[in-house]
Scaffold this motif. Structure first.
Motif, PDB file in Angstrom:
ATOM      1  N   THR A 253      38.491  30.566  36.823  1.00  0.00           N
ATOM      2  CA  THR A 253      38.584  31.494  38.147  1.00  0.00           C
ATOM      3  C   THR A 253      37.428  30.855  39.031  1.00  0.00           C
ATOM      4  O   THR A 253      36.723  30.174  38.747  1.00  0.00           O
TER       5      THR A 253
ATOM      6  N   THR B  71      46.971  32.547  40.872  1.00  0.00           N
ATOM      7  CA  THR B  71      47.120  33.923  41.433  1.00  0.00           C
ATOM      8  C   THR B  71      45.831  34.030  42.400  1.00  0.00           C
ATOM      9  O   THR B  71      44.793  33.711  41.947  1.00  0.00           O
TER      10      THR B  71
ATOM     11  N   THR C 127      42.643  32.827  40.144  1.00  0.00           N
ATOM     12  CA  THR C 127      43.058  32.903  38.714  1.00  0.00           C
ATOM     13  C   THR C 127      43.922  31.457  38.439  1.00  0.00           C
ATOM     14  O   THR C 127      45.005  31.728  39.023  1.00  0.00           O
TER      15      THR C 127
ATOM     16  N   THR D 156      42.443  29.340  30.950  1.00  0.00           N
ATOM     17  CA  THR D 156      42.304  30.059  32.434  1.00  0.00           C
ATOM     18  C   THR D 156      40.975  29.682  33.012  1.00  0.00           C
ATOM     19  O   THR D 156      39.767  29.757  32.436  1.00  0.00           O
TER      20      THR D 156
ATOM     21  N   ASN E  27      35.837  32.225  43.042  1.00  0.00           N
ATOM     22  CA  ASN E  27      35.406  33.307  44.030  1.00  0.00           C
ATOM     23  C   ASN E  27      35.357  32.847  45.342  1.00  0.00           C
ATOM     24  O   ASN E  27      34.591  31.768  45.442  1.00  0.00           O
TER      25      ASN E  27
ATOM     26  N   ASP F 196      44.320  36.627  44.393  1.00  0.00           N
ATOM     27  CA  ASP F 196      43.853  38.033  44.489  1.00  0.00           C
ATOM     28  C   ASP F 196      43.128  38.376  45.505  1.00  0.00           C
ATOM     29  O   ASP F 196      41.803  38.317  45.317  1.00  0.00           O
TER      30      ASP F 196
ATOM     31  N   GLU G  36      45.724  28.988  35.987  1.00  0.00           N
ATOM     32  CA  GLU G  36      46.162  29.058  34.444  1.00  0.00           C
ATOM     33  C   GLU G  36      46.546  27.692  33.941  1.00  0.00           C
ATOM     34  O   GLU G  36      47.443  26.926  34.900  1.00  0.00           O
TER      35      GLU G  36
ATOM     36  N   THR H 156      39.840  36.271  44.685  1.00  0.00           N
ATOM     37  CA  THR H 156      39.612  35.622  43.355  1.00  0.00           C
ATOM     38  C   THR H 156      40.781  35.061  43.131  1.00  0.00           C
ATOM     39  O   THR H 156      41.942  35.456  42.993  1.00  0.00           O
TER      40      THR H 156
ATOM     41  N   LYS I 219      48.174  40.772  46.743  1.00  0.00           N
ATOM     42  CA  LYS I 219      48.010  39.409  45.568  1.00  0.00           C
ATOM     43  C   LYS I 219      49.368  38.825  45.951  1.00  0.00           C
ATOM     44  O   LYS I 219      50.523  39.170  45.860  1.00  0.00           O
TER      45      LYS I 219
END
Length: 321
Positions: free
Chosen positions: A158, A185, A149, A156, A160, A187, A151, A147, A193
């Motif tokens: 996202t 980020t 993310t 925000t 996948n 993850d 910003e 995932t 992460k």
């Protein structure tokens, strides 16, 4: 004849990879170490007048390992090219039929890490220039999701991405896919992460990539190029036409890191002894040779910088002898 010792798959190349064979009577035993297709020979050994033989194939495989940096947009890529699969074959003068051991796949890392994990020598909180690329190496046990993310100030978004199976995989992050992002980020669930702060590129910064002890390709942008020099090597002779000389030359560039923590400097120090380093210019990765042999990674009570000097891997072409 039979194999009495075979290493497990996904053992790191940094450890010994011990095979052992046993024969029922005294014989000469021949060993061949090949790739999975049995077309590329990594090495061969012969043991004379023995009932058993034990040997380590890791040195043969280490010198055959080569990395190619990934290219493309943000996403998951296969990591099979970063591993080595070997088949060991044995036969003897008593029974000349070839006895193959089961194929084994080995990881390009120095130390063993339990899967799932992230293969990296860099800190998990990093800076990355806007427009730059980074690469993460994941060892997974099963299909899983990554995932992202992203910003943008108070907003925000996202994304996948799916790792399709267990094994070694690469995740390539291209910040050009996320213009104006402030923080990204990644993850990777049980693998870990990584958090990137996206910063404005420093003018004339130089980005390098290298093969790490962990079995990954790491990236870092050196904000300062302190010097660029040209060094000539001359050979001279004196004859009927007077002095005659020839020369070869090479360019050397010295880079200085930002003020960094000990953890980051220890990771950058791998540049001094890694077998593969690249100069990153956009989507191009050009092999270079780091000639520095010393770096301080810790000074008590203060953050420090690290300097390295490198030159082109190949000498430049010239129009004279």
């Amino acid at each position: 004849m039979q194999f009495i010792r075979i290493p497990n798959s996904y053992v790191p190349l940094g450890s010994p990879l011990i095979y052992a064979v046993q024969e029922s009577s005294i014989a000469d035993i021949d060993i061949r170490i090949t790739d999975a297709t049995r077309t590329h020979l990594y090495g061969a050994k012969r043991f004379y007048a023995t009932r058993s033989a034990e040997f380590d194939i890791a040195p043969y495989l280490r010198r055959a390992l080569r990395f190619t940096p990934s290219t493309g947009s943000t996403g998951v890529y296969g990591g099979e090219s970063r591993t080595l699969t070997a088949i060991v074959e044995a036969w003897s003068s008593v029974i000349p039929a070839v006895l193959p051991a089961p194929p084994r796949t080995f990881l390009p890392s120095a130390d063993e890490l339990p899967a799932p994990c992230l293969l990296t020598s860099m800190p998990l909180v990093r800076l990355i220039p806007d427009g730059a690329v980074d690469e993460l190496t994941l060892m997974t046990q099963a299909p899983q999701q990554i995932t992202l993310t992203i910003e943008y100030g108070p907003h925000t978004a996202t994304e996948n991405h799916v790792v399709p199976s267990g094994g070694l995989h690469l995740f390539r992050l291209d910040t050009a896919d996320f213009p104006n992002a402030d923080k990204i980020t990644v993850d990777a669930g049980p693998c870990g992460k990584v958090v990137y702060a996206v910063v404005k590129p420093v003018q004339d910064a130089v980005r390098l990539a290298w093969r790490s002890r962990s079995g990954s390709i790491e990236h870092y942008s050196f904000p300062i190029e302190t010097t660029e020099t040209v060094e000539a090597t001359k050979r001279s002779a004196y004859g009927s036409d007077g002095h005659v000389s020839s020369a070869t030359f090479e360019c050397r560039r010295t880079l200085r890191s930002a003020l960094e923590t000990r953890e980051m400097l220890e990771a950058l120090a791998e540049l001094l002894y890694t077998p593969e380093v690249w100069l990153v210019e956009g989507a191009d990765y050009t092999p270079v040779d780091v000639i520095s042999d010393h770096a301080a990674v810790h000074n008590y009570g203060t953050m420090s910088t690290l300097e390295i000097t490198f030159r082109p891997k190949n000498r430049p072409r010239q129009s004279w002898n």
